[in-house]
Design a protein around this motif. Structure first.
Motif, mmCIF file in Angstrom:
data_model
loop_
_atom_site.group_PDB
_atom_site.id
_atom_site.type_symbol
_atom_site.label_atom_id
_atom_site.label_comp_id
_atom_site.label_asym_id
_atom_site.label_seq_id
_atom_site.Cartn_x
_atom_site.Cartn_y
_atom_site.Cartn_z
ATOM 1 N N THR A 263 13.153 10.876 -1.071
ATOM 2 C CA THR A 263 13.722 11.982 -1.838
ATOM 3 C C THR A 263 13.085 12.040 -3.223
ATOM 4 O OG1 THR A 263 15.777 11.638 -0.666
ATOM 5 C CG2 THR A 263 15.877 13.025 -2.591
ATOM 6 N N ASN A 266 9.765 13.450 -2.845
ATOM 7 C CA ASN A 266 9.795 14.886 -2.559
ATOM 8 C C ASN A 266 10.061 15.733 -3.792
ATOM 9 O OD1 ASN A 266 9.184 14.762 0.134
ATOM 10 N ND2 ASN A 266 11.314 14.677 0.804
ATOM 11 N N VAL A 267 11.040 15.309 -4.568
ATOM 12 C CA VAL A 267 11.417 16.180 -5.679
ATOM 13 C C VAL A 267 10.590 15.918 -6.926
ATOM 14 C CG1 VAL A 267 13.779 16.400 -4.854
ATOM 15 C CG2 VAL A 267 13.230 14.677 -6.562
ATOM 16 N N GLN A 269 7.809 16.505 -7.708
ATOM 17 C CA GLN A 269 6.951 17.610 -8.126
ATOM 18 C C GLN A 269 7.614 18.519 -9.145
ATOM 19 O OE1 GLN A 269 6.282 18.871 -3.993
ATOM 20 N NE2 GLN A 269 4.105 18.904 -4.476
ATOM 21 N N VAL A 270 8.941 18.556 -9.100
ATOM 22 C CA VAL A 270 9.599 19.441 -10.050
ATOM 23 C C VAL A 270 10.327 18.668 -11.146
ATOM 24 C CG1 VAL A 270 9.847 21.487 -8.647
ATOM 25 C CG2 VAL A 270 11.506 19.654 -8.413
ATOM 26 N N ILE A 271 10.086 17.364 -11.211
ATOM 27 C CA ILE A 271 10.659 16.604 -12.312
ATOM 28 C C ILE A 271 9.533 16.340 -13.303
ATOM 29 C CG2 ILE A 271 11.761 14.452 -12.984
ATOM 30 C CD1 ILE A 271 12.980 14.368 -10.206
ATOM 31 N N PRO A 272 9.606 16.965 -14.474
ATOM 32 C CA PRO A 272 8.470 16.918 -15.387
ATOM 33 C C PRO A 272 7.969 15.500 -15.654
ATOM 34 C CG PRO A 272 10.154 18.405 -16.196
ATOM 35 C CD PRO A 272 10.715 17.750 -14.983
ATOM 36 N N PRO A 279 0.019 13.274 -7.302
ATOM 37 C CA PRO A 279 0.922 13.455 -6.157
ATOM 38 C C PRO A 279 0.697 12.435 -5.052
ATOM 39 C CG PRO A 279 -0.600 15.307 -6.409
ATOM 40 C CD PRO A 279 -0.724 14.481 -7.638
ATOM 41 N N VAL A 280 -0.544 12.026 -4.849
ATOM 42 C CA VAL A 280 -0.785 11.094 -3.751
ATOM 43 C C VAL A 280 -0.030 9.797 -3.980
ATOM 44 C CG1 VAL A 280 -2.936 10.215 -4.757
ATOM 45 C CG2 VAL A 280 -2.537 9.990 -2.319
ATOM 46 N N LYS A 283 3.560 10.377 -3.024
ATOM 47 C CA LYS A 283 3.781 10.531 -1.588
ATOM 48 C C LYS A 283 3.683 9.198 -0.858
ATOM 49 C CE LYS A 283 4.089 15.088 -1.361
ATOM 50 N NZ LYS A 283 5.332 15.783 -1.115
ATOM 51 N N VAL A 284 2.770 8.349 -1.277
ATOM 52 C CA VAL A 284 2.642 7.076 -0.545
ATOM 53 C C VAL A 284 3.630 6.036 -1.073
ATOM 54 C CG1 VAL A 284 0.221 7.476 -0.031
ATOM 55 C CG2 VAL A 284 0.825 6.077 -1.987
ATOM 56 N N TYR A 287 6.145 4.275 1.274
ATOM 57 C CA TYR A 287 5.524 3.424 2.293
ATOM 58 C C TYR A 287 4.946 2.153 1.671
ATOM 59 C CZ TYR A 287 6.087 7.998 4.292
ATOM 60 O OH TYR A 287 6.625 9.181 4.682
ATOM 61 N N VAL A 288 4.321 2.321 0.508
ATOM 62 C CA VAL A 288 3.761 1.142 -0.148
ATOM 63 C C VAL A 288 4.871 0.192 -0.575
ATOM 64 C CG1 VAL A 288 2.470 0.344 -2.148
ATOM 65 C CG2 VAL A 288 1.699 2.357 -0.904
ATOM 66 N N MET B 137 3.780 2.379 8.465
ATOM 67 C CA MET B 137 3.631 2.693 7.041
ATOM 68 C C MET B 137 2.185 3.086 6.725
ATOM 69 S SD MET B 137 6.619 2.277 5.821
ATOM 70 C CE MET B 137 7.494 2.503 7.327
ATOM 71 N N ILE B 141 0.445 6.348 4.911
ATOM 72 C CA ILE B 141 -0.409 6.203 3.726
ATOM 73 C C ILE B 141 -1.756 6.873 3.993
ATOM 74 C CG2 ILE B 141 -1.545 4.555 2.206
ATOM 75 C CD1 ILE B 141 0.831 2.662 2.705
ATOM 76 N N TRP B 144 -1.381 10.735 3.761
ATOM 77 C CA TRP B 144 -1.341 11.315 2.419
ATOM 78 C C TRP B 144 -2.644 11.092 1.662
ATOM 79 C CZ3 TRP B 144 1.656 15.107 1.652
ATOM 80 C CH2 TRP B 144 2.915 15.161 2.261
ATOM 81 N N TYR B 148 -4.830 14.346 0.257
ATOM 82 C CA TYR B 148 -5.247 14.700 -1.099
ATOM 83 C C TYR B 148 -6.735 14.517 -1.317
ATOM 84 C CZ TYR B 148 -0.427 15.402 -2.362
ATOM 85 O OH TYR B 148 0.838 15.901 -2.425
ATOM 86 N N ASP C 196 6.773 24.295 -14.193
ATOM 87 C CA ASP C 196 7.411 23.219 -13.411
ATOM 88 C C ASP C 196 7.970 23.714 -12.099
ATOM 89 O OD1 ASP C 196 6.910 21.476 -15.359
ATOM 90 O OD2 ASP C 196 8.898 21.574 -16.288
ATOM 91 N N VAL C 199 5.623 25.067 -7.069
ATOM 92 C CA VAL C 199 5.118 23.880 -6.362
ATOM 93 C C VAL C 199 4.651 24.233 -4.958
ATOM 94 C CG1 VAL C 199 6.623 22.266 -7.555
ATOM 95 C CG2 VAL C 199 7.383 23.267 -5.426
ATOM 96 N N ALA C 209 12.349 18.087 2.521
ATOM 97 C CA ALA C 209 11.757 18.263 1.198
ATOM 98 C C ALA C 209 12.033 19.663 0.670
ATOM 99 C CB ALA C 209 10.257 18.013 1.265
ATOM 100 N N GLN C 212 15.453 19.630 -0.763
ATOM 101 C CA GLN C 212 15.537 18.819 -1.984
ATOM 102 C C GLN C 212 14.859 19.517 -3.159
ATOM 103 O OE1 GLN C 212 13.755 15.355 -0.331
ATOM 104 N NE2 GLN C 212 15.601 14.751 0.775
ATOM 105 N N LEU C 213 13.708 20.130 -2.884
ATOM 106 C CA LEU C 213 13.008 20.836 -3.960
ATOM 107 C C LEU C 213 13.844 22.007 -4.463
ATOM 108 C CD1 LEU C 213 9.342 20.874 -2.648
ATOM 109 C CD2 LEU C 213 10.152 19.852 -4.784
ATOM 110 N N GLN C 216 16.699 20.853 -6.532
ATOM 111 C CA GLN C 216 16.278 20.430 -7.857
ATOM 112 C C GLN C 216 16.035 21.656 -8.754
ATOM 113 O OE1 GLN C 216 16.450 17.221 -8.132
ATOM 114 N NE2 GLN C 216 16.034 17.268 -10.323
#
Ligand SMILES: Nc1ncnc2c1ncn2[C@@H]1O[C@H](COP(=O)(O)OP(=O)(O)OP(=O)(O)O)[C@@H](O)[C@H]1O
Ligand SMILES: Nc1ncnc2c1ncn2[C@@H]1O[C@H](COP(=O)(O)OP(=O)(O)OP(=O)(O)O)[C@@H](O)[C@H]1O
Ligand SMILES: [Mg+2]
Ligand SMILES: [Mg+2]
Lengths: 316, 349, 350, 509
Positions: A263, A266-267, A269-272, A279-280, A283-284, A287-288, B137, B141, B144, B148, C196, C199, C209, C212-213, C216
């Protein structure tokens, strides 16, 4: 930051719930000794049946919440029925459990769309979902109230109730003890008079029912539409099961971790404050972090010892 | 004899598929006729069947190799994607005579996939992290990362795929296309065949294969024998991932000429079924992948020629796999029975 | 149910009423199903309608993947099975059609959202005589939606959620921004869009997503979101419905088709209006042209507001009479060329 | 006669083999009845039939005079028949009580487990029969002997009247064996009847009343134990006379081969398991290590072979330090190792005999060259071992080792290690679970090694074996060397005392 957290928390929970219930179902299956990688397919089946039943009933009772509950039950039943395919192959035929699970995934995606199109005229079925609500009293508790008791869905509480019941059933009842014995040492269970094959059937069927519920939960909370896939959440549920070390609370922690991390990703992107991160990386991130967490926690494995092995009462 | 039995298993699957067709009101005989015609009718279709099978042979081989050494590599999709990405990068960035370039791409594709599997391998060997979780996982990875990296570095006509590889860096070969009358079968098929042979040789004939299998069967005994167990686990994943990486090369520089983002290659997961249907033996994998290729490739024709909609065609294929898989058991049981019988006869006498 | 009907037509429009055309129509889907509320579905609906009217038959093929080879294979399958009028939606078919138009000279191809080309860098489009390439002026559709949104809401913040950054989606986005700007400058509205809140989620299928977007954005004060994002948009609509049911005033602007029904709750809908792109009409028109022997082979058509290829839905229950009137005026100005909508980013947000 | 169980004319055929062929066995109330036979004679099969795991092809079973059909273990339980299997059937992560009640749980409110009440009952039973089991301990944390007592409790908990023990002592220490024998006597005093499968004639002599001997699936006869000599029983069992005493000439020790000094090893729980241990072994002698199980033998051996890293101290082989060498290097510098657990360490069960026979040397010529295995050489090597060590299997070198009987698996391992011709042969529990015929054979081969001038280090929990084979005996207690004695100059009593930690004066002999 805090308000952001407050805002995304309910969404993280909603996202967690389908994962949680599906992983919990898989826990029953694996604890009984049967690997189930058909979770994805079973979720799709549940999503389909939930959507089909709910949409039909909503034509008549557009605003009644019970309709959705009927849909949920139908989804569980459908998931359970479909899982029989896996149970039959892996328990009666001693087939390779992985391949029969893979086949389940292949069949579910195609068959449900076909059925949807035949039965409703479209491969997508829209329904009207549960409405979120604030839990009276509890939601006014500082901090916790905002995080856990606002914008909650009935399904969430239903699933958490199942989690509690499952934990008790697994550890405090004869049923649970027998089930676990079948996954650890089926021959010991057999010698003690437990019907291993029946227990495994039950395990797989619970997994089917819970996955069905998981698929329907997605549908009835945040998606509102059946479309023939669940974006690979079944595999994520499988990973959570292992990450959670085959324990109900471990699974809860693991799925919530995934839910929260995705989550945030996902979000972001819109949280300054987060949007400056490439972004990469975001997104990872889930998982990392999971990999790192696994390194930290996974020294010992609690996998049921006999999981994945066909049970043959003659073999020692 | 064995072939007849495997065939019997597949026939059972086909029978189940026929039942589904009949149940949905279609004519099974007609359906199958077109399914097989679609995959075999003319040289072009045969070529396409082989081309479809190519990445499946390699992912199947990758999964099978891991299985043989006691590991469940569910991450072939990610390894394939990343290996294919690395090879694509080389294809774009390096200018060399074609033969050298292609070899380099194969090598780099192998290394890319291998690298992607190396991480789960190390995590398994050093920290006992379950490879199923870590490879899932790694799949995401890879998804993504490529998602990009492609638009940033190799942006094509659209945002969702890379530029097309220059002709120099493609595995397309005119004489092959002509031989198969315009099919898109390409040099990737030979990479797959060679990989099958090398892997078979490696598993059955070499000391390395001996070591890796020993570790897979019994870690403790391998340790007792002086085998470096951890290194072997890492090595197994490395090789398995490398083979999956080759699938990426065959797919993105052979069957296709660019990489698309936003999807995990389905061949990664199909590889599991291919491997198991092929009993995890390299030659078995080859045959089962071609069988899959035939089904996938003939499906469209069946769809076009009959009233069977695509979704039912998909279900039929899935059901064939399901039943073929479960009836492999017949074969296994029979073999077990026979060998025990033989064993006991000697012992008793 | 009614779903089994589509296939019946495939034998050549056995349904008695329609006259039988001399050709049969096939379609190959892009990624996604024919129920994607976007170009697959639009194309299919157009073909279905044509089948009803002209008895062309219809058949769709779902390729196993999204590579050129797989598209080519399905085109070949259709051709071999006698479907010689083939419609393919999506720019991903560009290279496949480039080859197919050469290989199957006696077949006709309609490529929507793309122009056949070899795929080599800087390749020139080659539209053969048996092919029509169709583009849409998405930016005009987005522009109209932007104007309508601004007029209806008067003031507040808007947001944009795109799927993957592909040209059609970008053009919707830029058109929408221009529409808002136009209304703010000329029609006395004050609907802003912040950096902002623009997106691209990165997929067309991550429903979670999308929700959620959207959540937000709404929480940050956005009142209306233009969602051009497939399944991601489904999540966004769902979130809007949930909020609207709870009493919040939130809106969605739909895309591609009229999405009003997707946002229905009770007897209302959160979908303010939709930026429509009439793919079904385009497919229908091409088939119709062929039955009349007027297939515009070799041409590249751009369907825009003027040709009624893009615009707002016919019905807009959420827009007031007043607004609709003003939007119509703007539409006229676009048609007359008084207003030009740029298909480029320029100094707009990405 | 008052029989609790009568099995008459039992026949059971497995694909290709008749495991039981017209077997008759009659169990009297209150007796301990031994069942004796070679490996693979059909004992376990017969008992599995009685316990309902297999159905006989022919024959009758009567319990207390009534003919019964035992369709599954549940039926057996109901008839009062319980079985302790050769390989324990216990769920490791469960507690003792949970294992015991599994399948017939005590409940509260009809739905929930009542572990407390069950544990109390387990505790009482344990006390009644002197079993000394902690009802709340986890199986994976208790000793093998304790696990066995849990199996016994499991039967008692279900009110079993007839108790079957399948090779119960194969995994026990001498003290535990004595305890078990006491327990069995207690049980028969309480009116229970026992069938005891064992290869150890000494134990039959010690506790059994009667003994039924079977060979190749057929009943040879039933004898009164008190009136029958060990030799007679052994002869009935194998069909030829067997010698119990190992023939060996006097030893002529040569150069020192192994020299262990102040060796300290920590176990997996990071506790010192071996403390400043000193030991010398010379060429041409067998040194036995005597000790109660779990006193550091495993760690000592693993430190010598390299499976476990030593904390401090030195190990010299032929005068050269080896403590920093890898397992493989140690193998190559002359150590052969017959491991304690043949299934865990000794064999890759899914490999064929041919493959297993090169487990440590696969990477060396002539078995492989340039990384390629030489199947021809492998086959010859395996055939050689099969022939010279009498390894019996279904399809010779091509047999998958899993299909071999325990005795033959063990002979294969011994053959493999001996053929490598190591300067030091370490044999840990080389005859566990084997019948007397096989034991005799293996003992002879070990002595042969000694006579060839090799050093042999023998670890065994069986004092008989140690006393019979060794030239010198080192006694270990709690990781420390208690003392070293000459086999010829000591006896069981003295060793027993030393094993309990009572030291002998001289440091080394
Ligand atoms: N399930 C089975 N399937 C086929 N053959 C079997 C099976 N179980 C046992 N056998 C065979 O039956 C014979 C008797 O085996 P059984 O286990 O009864 O021997 P045993 O007397 O208990 O031997 P041991 O002393 O080694 O325990 C053996 O040859 C064995 O290979
Ligand atoms: N399911 C089975 N099918 C065929 N043979 C079997 C089966 N189970 C056991 N056996 C065989 O039965 C024989 C006796 O089995 P058992 O388990 O008693 O082994 P064992 O010889 O006593 O070895 P150990 O003492 O090491 O366990 C062996 O030859 C074994 O291979
Ligand atoms: Mg036995
Ligand atoms: Mg035995």
């Amino acid at each position: 930051m805090w308000t952001t957290l407050e805002q995304i928390f309910p969404y993280a929970i909603v996202f967690t719930i389908p994962l949680l219930i599906t992983a919990l179902g898989a826990l029953f299956s694996e604890r009984s000794g049967v690997v189930n990688i058909g979770l994805d397919g079973l979720m799709i089946v549940g999503s389909f049946m939930g959507a089909f039943v709910a949409s039909r009933l909503q034509e008549q009772y557009p605003n009644d919440a019970w309709v959705l509950w009927v849909g949920l039950l139908a989804a569980m039943a459908a998931g359970m029925l479909f899982s029989l395919l896996h149970a039959f192959a892996s328990i009666n035929l001693s087939a390779n459990q992985i391949i029969s699970g893979t086949a389940i995934n292949l069949i579910a995606g195609a068959l449900t769309i076909f059925l949807a199109r035949n039965m409703t005229g479209s491969g997508n079925i829209r329904i009207s979902t549960f409405a979120p609500f604030e839990v009276p009293l509890l939601s006014s508790i500082p901090i916790i109230g905002d995080l856990f008791f606002t914008r909650t869905y009935a399904v969430t509480w239903f699933v958490l109730l199942i989690l509690v019941i499952s934990t008790i059933a697994l550890y405090k009842t004869p049923f649970g003890m027998r089930l676990r014995a079948c996954g650890e040492h089926p021959h010991a269970a057999e010698a003690a008079g437990v019907r291993v094959q029946s227990m495994r059937y039950v395990g797989v069927m619970i997994s089917g029912a819970f996955s069905g519920l998981g698929g329907a939960a997605i549908l009835m909370t945040y998606s509102g539409e059946f479309n023939g896939n669940v974006s690979g959440l079944g595999f994520l549920a499988l990973a959570s099961l292992i990450f959670g070390q085959w324990r109900p609370l471990g699974v809860l922690a693991a799925t919530f971790f995934f839910g929260f991390a995705s989550t945030v990703a996902n979000v972001s992107q819109v949280i300054p404050s987060l949007a400056v991160i490439p972004p990469v990386v975001l997104k990872v991130f889930p998982y990392v972090v999971t990999l790192i967490a696994l390194v930290i926690f996974s020294k010992s494995s609690n996998a049921p010892k006999a999981v994945g092995e066909p049970f043959d009462s003659g073999k020692r | 004899m064995n072939m007849i039995k495997s065939l019997a298993a597949v026939l059972l699957g086909l029978a189940a598929g026929a039942l589904l067709m009949a149940l949905t009101g279609h004519n099974p005989a007609e359906g199958y006729k077109f399914l097989f015609e679609g995959g075999l009718k003319n040289p072009e279709r045969i070529g396409n069947t082989l081309a479809t099978a190519t990445p499946l042979i390699l992912t199947g081989l990758s999964v099978a190799f891991a299985f043989r050494t006691g590991l469940f590599n569910i991450g072939a999709a990610g390894q394939m994607l990343f290996g294919g990405f690395c090879a694509t990068a080389v294809g774009h960035l390096v200018d060399l005579p074609r033969a050298v370039l292609l070899l380099l791409m194969v090598l780099v594709g192998f290394l890319g996939g291998a690298l992607w599997a190396l991480i789960p391998g190390i995590l398994k060997a050093r920290y006992n992290v379950h490879e199923v979780v870590s490879t899932i996982m790694m799949n995401w990875i890879a998804y993504w990362t490529v998602f990009y990296a492609i638009p940033s570095y190799f942006k094509g006509g659209s945002e969702t795929e890379s530029r097309q590889l220059p002709a120099n860096a493609l595995f397309h070969e005119n004489w092959l296309s002509e031989l198969f009358q315009g099919s898109y079968v390409n040099l990737g098929f030979f990479i797959a065949i060679i990989s099958v042979l090398i892997t078979g040789f490696l598993i059955n004939r070499t000391t390395l294969g001996y070591e890796l299998k020993a570790v897979g069967f019994n870690r403790h005994a391998a340790e007792y024998a002086g085998i470096a167990v951890k290194r072997s686990i890492v090595m197994s994943m490395f090789i398995s991932g490398g083979i999956a990486g080759l699938a990426g090369v065959a797919q993105y520089a052979g069957n296709a000429s660019s990489i698309q983002i936003g999807i995990l290659p389905t061949q990664g997961f199909d590889g599991i079924a291919v491997a198991l249907l092929g009993a995890n033996a390299p030659l078995g994998v080859l045959v089962s992948a071609i069988f899959f290729g035939l089904l996938y490739s003939g499906r469209g024709f069946m769809n076009a020629m009959t009233e069977i909609p695509p979704e039912i065609a998909d279900s039929i294929i899935a059901i064939i796999i399901y039943f073929a898989a479960t009836s492999i058991l017949i074969d296994r049981l029979y073999r077990k029975y026979k060998s025990r019988r033989a064993a006991n006869k000697k012992q008793g006498g | 149910g009614c779903g089994s009907k589509p296939e019946e037509g495939a034998t050549g429009g056995a349904g008695g009423e329609a006259p039988k055309a001399s050709f049969t129509v096939g379609m190959v889907t892009d990624a996604g199903t024919i129920d994607d509320k976007s170009f697959n579905q639009g194309t299919y609906e157009g073909i279905e309608r044509a089948n009803k009217d002209f008895g062309t038959g219809l058949k769709y093929q779902k390729p196993a993947g999204t590579t050129e080879a797989e598209y080519t294979k399905e085109i070949g399958n259709l051709y071999d099975a006698g479907y010689k009028f083939i419609v393919t939606p999506g720019f991903k078919f560009e290279t496949a059609i480039f080859k197919a138009q050469e290989k199957y000279k006696d077949a006709k191809f309609v490529l929507i959202d793309g122009a056949p080309n070899s795929g080599e860098p800087d390749a020139k489009p080659v539209v053969a005589d048996n092919t029509v390439s169709i583009f849409f002026a998405e930016q005009e559709s987005g522009f109209l939606a932007g104007v309508a949104t601004a007029l209806q809401l008067k003031e507040g913040e808007a947001g944009f959620i795109g799927g993957i950054q592909i040209p059609p989606v970008q053009k919707f986005n830029w058109g929408f921004q221009q529409g808002l700007n136009y209304a703010n400058e000329n029609l006395d509205t004050k609907v802003e869009i912040k950096k902002d809140n623009v997106v691209y989620q990165g997929t067309f299928d991550n429903v979670a997503a999308g929700g959620q977007l959207a959540s937000q954005m709404y929480s940050n004060g956005v009142k209306v979101i233009f969602a051009a994002a497939g399944g991601v948009g489904v999540g966004a609509i769902q979130e809007a419905v949930t909020r609207a049911k709870g009493g919040d005033e939130v809106w969605i602007v739909g895309v591609d088709v009229d999405q009003y029904n997707d946002g229905v709750y009770g007897d209302k809908s959160v979908v303010l209006t939709s930026a429509v792109k009439k793919i079904d009409q385009a497919a229908y028109d091409m088939i119709k042209a062929e039955t009349e022997g007027k297939f515009p082979g070799g041409q590249t058509l751009t369907l825009d507001a003027k040709s009624d290829g893009v615009g707002l839905p016919a019905e807009n229950p959420n827009l007031s009479e007043e607004v609709l009137k003003q939007v119509d005026e703007v539409l006229e100005k676009i048609k007359s060329g008084e207003i030009t909508v740029s298909a480029e980013q320029g100094d707009l947000l990405p | 006669m008052d029989y609790v169980v009568e099995m008459e004319g039992i026949r059971k055929e497995f694909p290709g083999i008749v495991a039981n062929d017209d077997i008759t066995l009659q169990l009297q109330k209150g007796e301990i009845h031994a069942l004796l036979g070679e490996n693979g004679a059909g004992k376990s099969t017969l008992m599995s039939i009685l316990f309902g795991m297999y159905q006989p092809d022919r024959g009758r079973i009567r319990v207390k005079g009534k003919e019964v059909r035992i369709a599954n273990p549940n039926v057996a339980n109901k008839l009062g028949i319980g079985m302790v299997h050769q390989h324990f059937k216990l769920v490791e992560p469960f507690t003792v009580t949970e294992n015991i009640i599994l399948g017939s749980e005590t409940r509260k409110f009809g739905l929930f487990l009542d572990v407390k009440r069950a544990a109390k009952r387990v505790g009482e039973l344990s006390k009644q029969y002197g079993l000394n089991v902690d009802p709340y301990a986890k199986i994976e944390e208790i000793s093998v002997g304790m696990q066995q007592r849990v199996e016994i409790l499991k039967m008692l908990y279900r009110d079993a009247e007839v108790l079957i023990f399948d090779e119960p002592t194969a995994v026990l220490t001498p003290q535990e064996i004595l305890d078990l024998q006491g327990i069995m006597k207690n049980l028969t005093n309480e009116g229970k009847s026992i069938i005891l499968i064992t290869h150890k004639l000494k134990e039959i002599k010690a506790v059994a009343d009667r003994c039924t001997v079977i060979r190749r699936g057929k009943t040879i006869g039933t004898v009164q134990v008190a009136e029958t000599s060990r030799e007679t029983m052994a002869e009935m069992m194998v069909g030829r006379s067997v010698s119990f005493k190992v023939d060996k000439k006097e030893s002529h020790p040569g150069e020192t081969v192994l020299e262990v000094s102040s060796l300290t090893v920590k176990n997996s729980k990071k506790v010192d398991a071996v403390k400043s241990f000193n030991l010398n072994i010379c060429a041409g002698e067998i040194v036995g290590i005597a000790g109660v199980d779990g006193n550091g033998q495993t760690e000592l051996i693993e430190a010598i072979t390299g499976l476990h890293k030593a904390e401090s101290g030195s190990v010299l082989l032929n005068g050269k330090p080896i403590e920093d060498l890898s397992i493989r290097q140690r193998n190559e510098s002359g150590i052969g190792h017959i491991p304690e657990d043949r299934h865990k360490r000794g064999l890759v069960l899914d490999y064929t005999l041919e493959e297993n026979m090169i487990l440590e040397v696969y990477n060396r010529p002539p078995y492989s060259k340039n990384g390629l295995l030489k199947p021809g050489v492998m086959r010859k090597h395996a055939e050689h071992i099969i022939e010279s060590f009498d390894v019996r299997s279904g399809s010779g070198g091509r047999s998958v080792v899993r299909s071999l009987s325990g005795g033959n698996q063990q002979k294969a391992i011994i053959g493999r290690e001996v053929e490598r011709d190591p300067d030091l042969l370490i044999a840990v529990q080389p005859t566990r679970g084997l019948d007397v015929g096989s034991i005799e054979y293996i003992h002879r081969r070990l002595v042969e090694q000694r006579d060839k001038g090799k050093a042999v280090l023998l670890v065994s929990l069986e004092l008989d074996e140690i006393l019979n084979l060794s030239d010198r005996i080192a006694v270990i207690n709690n990781g420390e060397l208690v003392g070293i004695v000459h086999a010829a100059e000591t006896n069981e009593q003295e060793l027993g005392l030393m094993m309990a930690g009572y030291g002998k004066e001289e440091g080394s002999a």
